[in-house]
Design a protein around this motif. Structure first.
Motif, mmCIF file in Angstrom:
data_model
loop_
_atom_site.group_PDB
_atom_site.id
_atom_site.type_symbol
_atom_site.label_atom_id
_atom_site.label_comp_id
_atom_site.label_asym_id
_atom_site.label_seq_id
_atom_site.Cartn_x
_atom_site.Cartn_y
_atom_site.Cartn_z
ATOM 1 N N ILE A 27 0.843 -1.194 0.000
ATOM 2 C CA ILE A 27 0.000 0.000 0.000
ATOM 3 C C ILE A 27 0.882 1.248 0.000
ATOM 4 N N VAL A 28 0.535 2.221 -0.832
ATOM 5 C CA VAL A 28 1.288 3.467 -0.937
ATOM 6 C C VAL A 28 0.583 4.585 -0.169
ATOM 7 N N SER A 29 -0.748 4.651 -0.282
ATOM 8 C CA SER A 29 -1.532 5.653 0.439
ATOM 9 C C SER A 29 -2.920 5.089 0.696
ATOM 10 N N GLY A 30 -3.624 5.691 1.649
ATOM 11 C CA GLY A 30 -4.963 5.213 1.976
ATOM 12 C C GLY A 30 -4.919 3.884 2.712
ATOM 13 N N TYR A 31 -5.959 3.069 2.481
ATOM 14 C CA TYR A 31 -6.116 1.808 3.216
ATOM 15 C C TYR A 31 -6.009 0.592 2.307
ATOM 16 N N SER A 32 -5.613 -0.522 2.899
ATOM 17 C CA SER A 32 -5.821 -1.822 2.264
ATOM 18 C C SER A 32 -7.182 -2.317 2.743
ATOM 19 N N LYS A 33 -7.831 -3.188 1.955
ATOM 20 C CA LYS A 33 -9.196 -3.619 2.242
ATOM 21 C C LYS A 33 -9.247 -4.938 2.997
#
Length: 190
Positions: A151-157
């Motif tokens: 993951i680079v930014s935000g969230y993983s699901k």
């Protein structure tokens, strides 16, 4: 009746997760519902504009929550640079109020848009976004960016369907199985 509805008063500004600013960017006259906390009963929260998830929304006991937004269901992700004209993420960093490893226990319906993370493509990785329930949306909304094997930014699901939704629904929530559907037009392809 187990339903909370937030309506617009004088919402003249159109907001999107791509141009969201905090706190003024939520629009004081716009029908936005700000959500966080825990619940134990049966409840549906609907908003004429957006539902903004500010922190964990967690079920205790047999509770069941429905979230319905005419526009976006957004996960709040403020940045240190609150530019409304952002075209890239240069210099943008996660600001106070950015939640890591967020959990949402709810059935969510975005009528005209998406379930999405504000500024999903900016800032440092936020960990995992765990959803226990269901997501229904017009357009699939991004929650993070990935590259180089991570993951680079935000969230993983981490999305998990709540099997109880096969048998019960939050109060006055759309039930696609029981709703009346009929064919309007049929086209045969050669």
């Amino acid at each position: 009746s187990g339903v909370i509805y937030v309506s617009n008063r004088s919402c003249s500004t159109s907001y999107s997760p791509f141009t969201a600013t905090y706190p003024s960017g939520l629009g004081s006259g716009c029908g936005n519902a700000l959500i966080s906390g825990s619940y134990s009963g049966q409840l549906t929260i609907a908003a004429e504009n957006d539902i903004v998830i500010e922190n964990d929304v967690m079920r205790s006991g047999d509770g069941l929550l429905g979230l319905i937004a005419n526009n976006f269901i957004r996960v709040k992700h403020p940045l240190t640079d609150n530019s409304t004209t952002r075209t890239n993420c240069d210099g943008a960093e996660n600001a106070s109020g950015s939640q890591t490893n967020l959990r949402i226990d709810a059935a969510m319906l975005s009528i005209q848009h998406s379930f999405i993370v504000d500024h999903y493509n900016c800032g440092d990785p936020l960990g995992t976004l765990e959803v226990n329930g269901a997501i229904s949306q017009k357009f699939r909304g991004p929650v993070g960016t990935f590259g180089g094997g991570g993951i680079v930014s935000g969230y993983s699901k981490d999305y998990n369907y709540d099997d109880r939704l096969r048998y019960i629904a939050p109060p006055h929530f759309l039930d696609p199985v029981e709703s009346a559907w009929r064919m309007q037009r049929q086209t045969l392809m050669p």
